[in-house]
Scaffold this active site. Structure first.
Site: not given
Ligand code: HXC
Length: 257
Positions: A65, A108, A111, A131
């Protein structure tokens, strides 16, 4: 196209939805959710479509998400809007839905893949529910569908620690149907989708409905429901065609009605 965050195309009887927010690794924002649902619903009601593929990029199916969109939100607006509940509608799509997953399928994203009927994974796919590292828990069904898919021990470990799982472990654990080389992901997903789409559409829909009942009821009720769905196959032209074609030693020509 009317869409900003996805690409939509059709190949034969297969509808393909590609998540397309490369700048955010296909993070699922509200707009993307609305668009995926609209595209999936349009394919679902199109008699020319017999299967749908949902895919992302080589780097990410979806990294979760959209954290930037969620960060400022509070309980009341999350609750009142029933945030994430729109995705439940995708589970109500009746046409078989295949997730073709490469790269990150996190939060997400994992999911969303699990809402699909089956997952085909590229060798570089990574699945996880991280998460907890953000101070939240899954919100699109992850704690439920992951547990049903891979069992309590591994699901607990992943949901509590946020550790991710590679494609091979995901296949071994029952999360994905098949792992394929990354370069072959779309060809293999298309071959599977075309195989499904060549069947009778109503019969494939009944088959999907029958398998999904296994997640909602007791064994006796599920077997009973399956029998009724099986009997209803005999009300279709495609049952006659399928069986007569076998007896005539020719391929069936399903009407998909
Ligand atoms: C918004 C995101 C994002 C996300 C990545 N980006 N994941 N933006 N929401 N979930 C963005 C980054 O901010 C970055 O933007 C760009 O995408 C590239 O990501 P990087 O981190 O620079 O890439 P990398 O170093 O290759 O790492 C990849 C990654 C990492 C390991 C996937 O991005 C990451 O950990 N992302 C979050 C994963 C996560 O926690 N997902 C769960 C979310 S919560 P910029 O602008 O900085 O270039 C969820 C459930 C919701 O999904 C329900 C609960 C309420």
């Amino acid at each position: 196209s009317e869409f900003e965050t996805i690409l939509v195309k059709q190949e034969g009887r297969v509808g393909i939805i590609t998540l397309n927010r490369p700048e955010a690794l296909n993070a699922l924002n509200v707009r993307l959710g609305t668009e995926v649902l609209a595209a999936a619903r349009a394919f679902d009601t199109d008699p020319g479509i017999g299967a749908i593929i949902l895919t992302g990029s080589e780097r990410a199916f979806a990294a979760g998400a959209d954290i930037k969109e969620m960060a400022p939100r509070g309980f009341a607006d999350m609750y009142v809007e029933d945030f994430f509940s729109g995705w439940d509608e995708l589970a109500r799509v009746r046409t078989p839905l295949i997730a073709a997953v490469a790269g990150h399928a996190l939060g997400g994203g994992c999911e969303l893949a699990m809402i699909c009927d089956l997952i085909i994974a590229a060798e570089n796919a990574r699945f996880g529910q991280p998460e907890i590292k953000l101070g939240v828990i899954p919100g699109m069904g992850g704690s439920q569908r992951l547990t049903r898919a891979i069992g309590k021990a591994k699901a607990m470990e992943m949901v509590l620690t946020g550790r991710t799982m590679g494609a091979e472990e995901a296949e071994r654990s029952g999360l994905v149907a098949r792992v394929v080389p990354a370069a072959e992901l779309m060809d293999q997903a298309l071959a599977t989708a075309e195989a499904i789409a060549s069947m009778s559409k109503p019969i494939a829909m009944l088959a999907k409905e029958a398998v999904n009942i296994a997640f909602e009821t007791s064994l006796a009720e599920g077997v009973h429901a399956e029998r009724r769905l099986n009997h209803s196959c005999f009300a279709t032209e495609d049952q006659k065609e399928g069986m007569v074609a076998f007896i005539d030693k020719r391929p069936p020509n399903f009407s998909h009605k």
